[in-house]
Scaffold this active site. Structure first.
Site, mmCIF file in Angstrom:
data_model
loop_
_atom_site.group_PDB
_atom_site.id
_atom_site.type_symbol
_atom_site.label_atom_id
_atom_site.label_comp_id
_atom_site.label_asym_id
_atom_site.label_seq_id
_atom_site.Cartn_x
_atom_site.Cartn_y
_atom_site.Cartn_z
ATOM 1 N N SER A 1 0.816 -1.205 0.000
ATOM 2 C CA SER A 1 0.000 0.000 0.000
ATOM 3 C C SER A 1 0.863 1.275 0.000
ATOM 4 O O SER A 1 1.559 1.546 -0.959
ATOM 5 C CB SER A 1 -0.957 -0.033 1.201
ATOM 6 N N ASP B 1 10.467 5.438 -10.016
ATOM 7 C CA ASP B 1 10.079 5.967 -11.330
ATOM 8 C C ASP B 1 10.765 7.288 -11.639
ATOM 9 O O ASP B 1 11.052 7.587 -12.810
ATOM 10 C CB ASP B 1 8.565 6.142 -11.404
ATOM 11 N N LYS C 1 -0.546 -4.275 -3.073
ATOM 12 C CA LYS C 1 -1.846 -3.755 -2.626
ATOM 13 C C LYS C 1 -1.982 -2.320 -3.142
ATOM 14 O O LYS C 1 -1.446 -1.387 -2.554
ATOM 15 C CB LYS C 1 -1.978 -3.775 -1.104
#
Length: 476
Positions: free
Chosen positions: A311, A322, A336
């Site tokens: 999460s 990224d 998740k």
């Protein structure tokens, strides 16, 4: 048609729509209520209405996903405390090695009234305010330890002589090994979510690796209301006086979405942090970094993850990966990628935790692992190439035990070895809980931690390959 008549018709239609919608909802609620009433009246054995209602709610949410659930009144307060990182109690971690046997103290928490009152690891709790709790289940005992801030609770405990010796007490003490009373005044206990590598002699966290003090180490154990503030305090304490930083979110099951966004923002000047999409893939919201950095761009960062990172942890790891701000080391995360809203029920006494949206990483890829997803599918966060590090079960247990020992307060000026032994037993398979319903967390030594060793090796390599920079005075 007169305007007045038209207005009356419009109002009547509006009321009719409301009544129709309400009637549809009421029919469903009446059906559940009638079923509970019939069971209560005709089932062969007596039943508890509240237990039937909770079972019905659990049945409803069981048809959704694994992250949606009904939170009954008995657990709702503890759930809120975990999110707000604060609870009213005495500040001890407890476990129960065997059902029907006394709950025992694993350790008092740093700065807690329990620590000030002299509670020790291994103390068995026999009575709370005179009530026999020696055979009660751990959650029932924990509930009795909680209470309003400023109130007093009296514990009758049984202490083993060996535990006294662990903290430097005399074995000749006539009270050792017998029952004793401990009076503790309840306080508001803060649950820390940002920890360091080890505790100093004054029980403060050191946010530097003990064997490599030029490498900063910060572990985030959960994402709550206070996490971003705790992180900023730790980074402020470090003041960029380090060569590199390890951000550890292993075994962090997540927490608040906005907390994860704030953490990412501290390491980025600009760019997308995460995108939230609701039913049908429609964009609900997008979060972007704001100008300003707490860690300079020339400081290399490593994020450690594992299969229990989920999460909010995955939001942080994916975002920094990224944007090329950090190398991700460890093993593939849990996957998740859903957002849960907590919707109060019964006038705020209970709640429904319901999945309402999914989030996507900055590159637009999915994080959530669907029920039928395989290893080759797109989900979770994967370590960077060459940085996938496996950890054996034995390594994990050794890491966990040392992790716990380092997070516990020093007692009598010595490391809290007794607490470490208690928590190791719990990890191996015995139940553990605390009076705030959480599990303790702490630092990891590099000697028994393969992912941490790989991170140190990587950061050392970066430092070794950097060209030397001379000051103006030296160059002259």
């Amino acid at each position: 048609m007169p305007t007045r008549n038209l207005q009356i018709i419009i109002v009547a239609l509006f009321i009719a729509v409301i009544c129709y919608t309400t009637a549809r909802r009421a029919r469903k609620a009446i059906l559940v209520g009638d079923a509970i009433d019939l069971v209560d009246r005709f089932f062969v054995d007596p039943v508890n209405d509240q237990e039937l209602l909770e079972a019905a709610m659990e049945g409803i949410t069981s048809q959704l996903d694994e992250h949606s659930e009904y939170i009954p009144a008995a657990y709702y307060e503890a759930f809120q405390d975990a999110i707000h990182q604060e609870f009213a109690g005495i500040g001890i971690l407890v476990d129960q090695p065997q059902s029907g046997q006394p709950v025992r103290v694993v350790t008092p928490l740093v700065g807690s009234p329990a620590l000030q009152a002299g509670l020790l690891p291994g103390d068995e709790i026999l009575r709370v305010d005179g009530e026999d709790v020696s055979e009660m289940e751990i959650r029932d005992v924990s509930n009795r330890l909680r209470g309003p801030v400023g109130t007093v609770v009296t514990l009758t405990i049984r202490r083993d002589a060996l535990d006294d010796l662990e903290v430097g007490n005399s074995a000749d003490d006539p009270k050792t090994g017998v029952e004793r009373l401990v009076v503790v005044k309840r306080q508001s206990i803060a649950i820390e979510s940002v920890v360091g590598d080890h505790r100093t002699s004054d029980n403060r966290w050191s946010f530097r690796l003990e064997d490599h003090p030029d490498i900063a180490y910060i572990r985030i154990t959960s994402f709550g209301d206070r996490t971003a503030g705790e992180l900023r305090q730790a980074l402020s304490q470090l003041d960029n006086q380090f060569d590199s930083l390890i951000l550890d979110v292993r075994s962090n099951a997540g927490g608040l979405l906005l907390s994860a966004v704030e953490v990412c923002d501290d390491f980025l000047e600009e760019g997308r942090v995460v995108t939230i999409r609701k039913r049908g893939g429609e964009i609900d919201s997008e979060f972007n970094a704001k100008p300003g950095l707490l860690v300079r761009r020339d400081k290399p960062i490593v994020v450690l993850i594992d299969g229990n990172s989920a999460s909010a942890s995955e939001i942080v790891a994916a975002c920094l990966q990224d944007h090329g701000r950090a190398k991700v080391i460890g093993s593939r995360s849990y996957g998740k990628g859903t957002v849960q809203n907590v919707l109060p029920l019964d006038y705020g006494r209970s709640a429904l935790k319901l999945t309402t949206a999914r989030y996507y990483r900055p590159n637009g890829k999915n994080i959530h692992r669907l029920a039928d997803a395989g290893d080759g599918d797109e989900w979770g966060v994967t370590p960077d190439d060459g940085f996938d590090v496996a950890v054996s079960d034995e390594d994990f247990l050794r890491v966990w035990q040392r992790w716990q020992e380092s997070s516990y307060p020093r007692l009598g000026g010595k490391p809290n070895r007794t607490a470490g032994k208690r928590s190791a037993e719990a990890v191996i398979g015995k139940g553990t809980a605390s009076d705030d319903g959480l599990t303790p967390t702490g630092p990891l030594p590099a000697t028994i931690d393969p992912p941490l060793l790989r991170a140190i090796e990587h950061l050392r390599g970066i430092k070794a390959n950097r060209p030397a920079v001379l000051s103006e005075k030296t160059a002259a």
